[in-house]
Design a protein around this motif. Sequence first.
Motif, short mmCIF file in Angstrom:
data_model
loop_
_atom_site.label_atom_id
_atom_site.label_comp_id
_atom_site.label_asym_id
_atom_site.label_seq_id
_atom_site.Cartn_x
_atom_site.Cartn_y
_atom_site.Cartn_z
N ARG A 46 0.84 -1.19 0.00
CA ARG A 46 0.00 0.00 0.00
C ARG A 46 0.88 1.25 0.00
NH1 ARG A 46 -4.42 0.35 4.48
NH2 ARG A 46 -4.83 2.18 3.18
N PRO A 47 0.42 2.32 -0.60
CA PRO A 47 1.20 3.56 -0.57
C PRO A 47 1.39 4.07 0.86
CG PRO A 47 -0.53 3.67 -2.23
CD PRO A 47 -0.80 2.44 -1.40
N THR A 48 2.49 4.78 1.06
CA THR A 48 2.80 5.38 2.35
C THR A 48 2.63 6.89 2.23
OG1 THR A 48 4.41 3.64 2.82
CG2 THR A 48 4.58 5.66 4.11
N ARG A 49 1.78 7.46 3.06
CA ARG A 49 1.56 8.91 3.00
C ARG A 49 2.61 9.62 3.86
NH1 ARG A 49 -4.38 10.80 3.06
NH2 ARG A 49 -4.00 10.07 0.93
N VAL A 50 3.24 10.63 3.25
CA VAL A 50 4.28 11.39 3.95
C VAL A 50 4.00 12.88 3.76
CG1 VAL A 50 6.75 11.81 4.20
CG2 VAL A 50 5.93 9.55 3.47
N ALA A 51 4.15 13.64 4.85
CA ALA A 51 4.02 15.09 4.80
C ALA A 51 5.43 15.70 4.79
CB ALA A 51 3.23 15.60 6.00
N TYR A 52 5.59 16.78 4.02
CA TYR A 52 6.91 17.40 3.85
C TYR A 52 6.83 18.91 4.09
CZ TYR A 52 8.19 13.07 1.37
OH TYR A 52 8.43 11.77 1.03
N ARG A 53 7.99 19.46 4.50
CA ARG A 53 8.18 20.90 4.59
C ARG A 53 9.32 21.28 3.65
NH1 ARG A 53 10.38 21.25 9.30
NH2 ARG A 53 8.55 21.65 10.61
N TRP A 54 9.19 22.43 2.98
CA TRP A 54 10.27 22.88 2.10
C TRP A 54 11.48 23.28 2.94
CZ3 TRP A 54 11.78 22.30 -2.59
CH2 TRP A 54 12.79 23.12 -3.11
N ALA A 55 12.67 22.77 2.56
CA ALA A 55 13.87 22.98 3.36
C ALA A 55 14.91 23.85 2.66
CB ALA A 55 14.49 21.63 3.72
N GLY A 56 14.53 24.53 1.61
CA GLY A 56 15.47 25.43 0.93
C GLY A 56 16.11 24.81 -0.29
N ASN A 57 16.51 23.55 -0.21
CA ASN A 57 17.11 22.88 -1.36
C ASN A 57 16.42 21.54 -1.65
OD1 ASN A 57 17.94 21.53 0.90
ND2 ASN A 57 20.11 21.41 0.32
N GLY A 58 15.18 21.41 -1.17
CA GLY A 58 14.42 20.20 -1.39
C GLY A 58 13.40 20.00 -0.29
N TRP A 59 12.62 18.94 -0.40
CA TRP A 59 11.58 18.64 0.57
C TRP A 59 12.12 17.78 1.70
CZ3 TRP A 59 7.25 21.29 0.51
CH2 TRP A 59 6.77 21.82 -0.70
N SER A 60 11.70 18.11 2.95
CA SER A 60 12.11 17.37 4.14
C SER A 60 10.86 16.83 4.83
CB SER A 60 12.89 18.29 5.09
OG SER A 60 13.22 17.61 6.29
N SER A 61 10.84 15.52 5.12
CA SER A 61 9.65 14.91 5.71
C SER A 61 9.46 15.37 7.15
CB SER A 61 9.75 13.39 5.66
OG SER A 61 10.84 12.94 6.44
N VAL A 62 8.18 15.56 7.53
CA VAL A 62 7.84 15.98 8.90
C VAL A 62 6.90 15.00 9.57
CG1 VAL A 62 8.23 18.42 8.43
CG2 VAL A 62 5.95 17.43 8.03
N GLY A 63 6.42 14.01 8.86
CA GLY A 63 5.51 13.04 9.47
C GLY A 63 4.82 12.21 8.42
N GLY A 64 4.06 11.23 8.88
CA GLY A 64 3.34 10.35 7.97
C GLY A 64 1.94 10.08 8.48
N ALA A 65 1.15 9.38 7.68
CA ALA A 65 -0.23 9.06 8.06
C ALA A 65 -0.66 7.78 7.37
CB ALA A 65 -1.17 10.21 7.70
N THR A 66 -1.43 6.99 8.09
CA THR A 66 -2.02 5.79 7.50
C THR A 66 -3.49 5.99 7.18
OG1 THR A 66 -2.50 4.92 9.71
CG2 THR A 66 -0.40 4.27 8.69
N GLY A 67 -4.09 7.03 7.77
CA GLY A 67 -5.50 7.32 7.54
C GLY A 67 -5.67 8.65 6.83
N GLY A 68 -6.93 9.05 6.64
CA GLY A 68 -7.22 10.31 5.99
C GLY A 68 -7.21 11.48 6.96
N GLY A 69 -7.47 12.67 6.43
CA GLY A 69 -7.54 13.85 7.28
C GLY A 69 -6.17 14.32 7.73
#
Length: 254
Positions: free
Chosen positions: A208-231
């Motif tokens: 199954r796909p893995t949902r990941v949240a990112y923040r812009w870090a100046g020279n690329g995206w940096s992950s800040v957390g993940g989720a298995t559900g919606g919302g």
Amino acid sequence: MPRFVKPVLWTIGVLAAGGLAFWLLLALNIPYQSTAAPETTPGTTSATTPVPPPVPPPAPPAERTAWIADVRPGPDDHSAVLHVTLPTCAEGAHTQVTETGTRIDAGVLFRVRPDPDCQEFPADFPIRTAAPIGKRMVVVNSTESWGLRSGGWKKCDWAVNCDPPPDHCDPAWIGQLEFSAEAEFPGTTRACDQNWLIHDLQRHSGQRPTRVAYRWAGNGWSSVGGATGGGCAEILSTEPKFPTALCKDLAPPG
């Protein structure tokens, strides 16, 4: 005297002279040697010793490629300087440059002579191109790209090259984060602005796909957390500043 007497007397005289000569040979003990054919061994023939082929000279040592640590400006727009590390036992070091309209491949090649105390030392090798370098990438160490931009030479990212797209949601930036996450297949971007991103990664086939949240870090995206559900609940638990407008209506990944 009868006619047949003279021939008989002549014959007797010749025989007498021959006998006298043979007696003299015996008396003087003169060695006698007959001429005989040289002895040969049955079944053998004379053979010529084969001449061995010439031994070819040893092949020179194979060339090696120096590791290029930096690319520095040259005296004009057709030149640059490759900063490398070489062993002290290197010999025949030289540059190799090939160029097209969009890129320049450059390297430093050398051979190593036997030396039990071979150390390393820094060295600079200037290169020169037929056309001005301009904004063309200079590729060194097979995969590293460098570009001449304002402020000098800079090492470029493999995904976004030397001119990163200004849009942080551009597929080039997404490809960079997928490579860093070792995703085997392209994922799906669920929401993105210039500072925040939600992307469903497809790391392996059949998972199954893995949902990941990112923040812009100046020279690329940096992950800040993940989720298995919606919302937003799972994302906000690890990054309270994440804008809810990007996640509140999202269904679970899948």
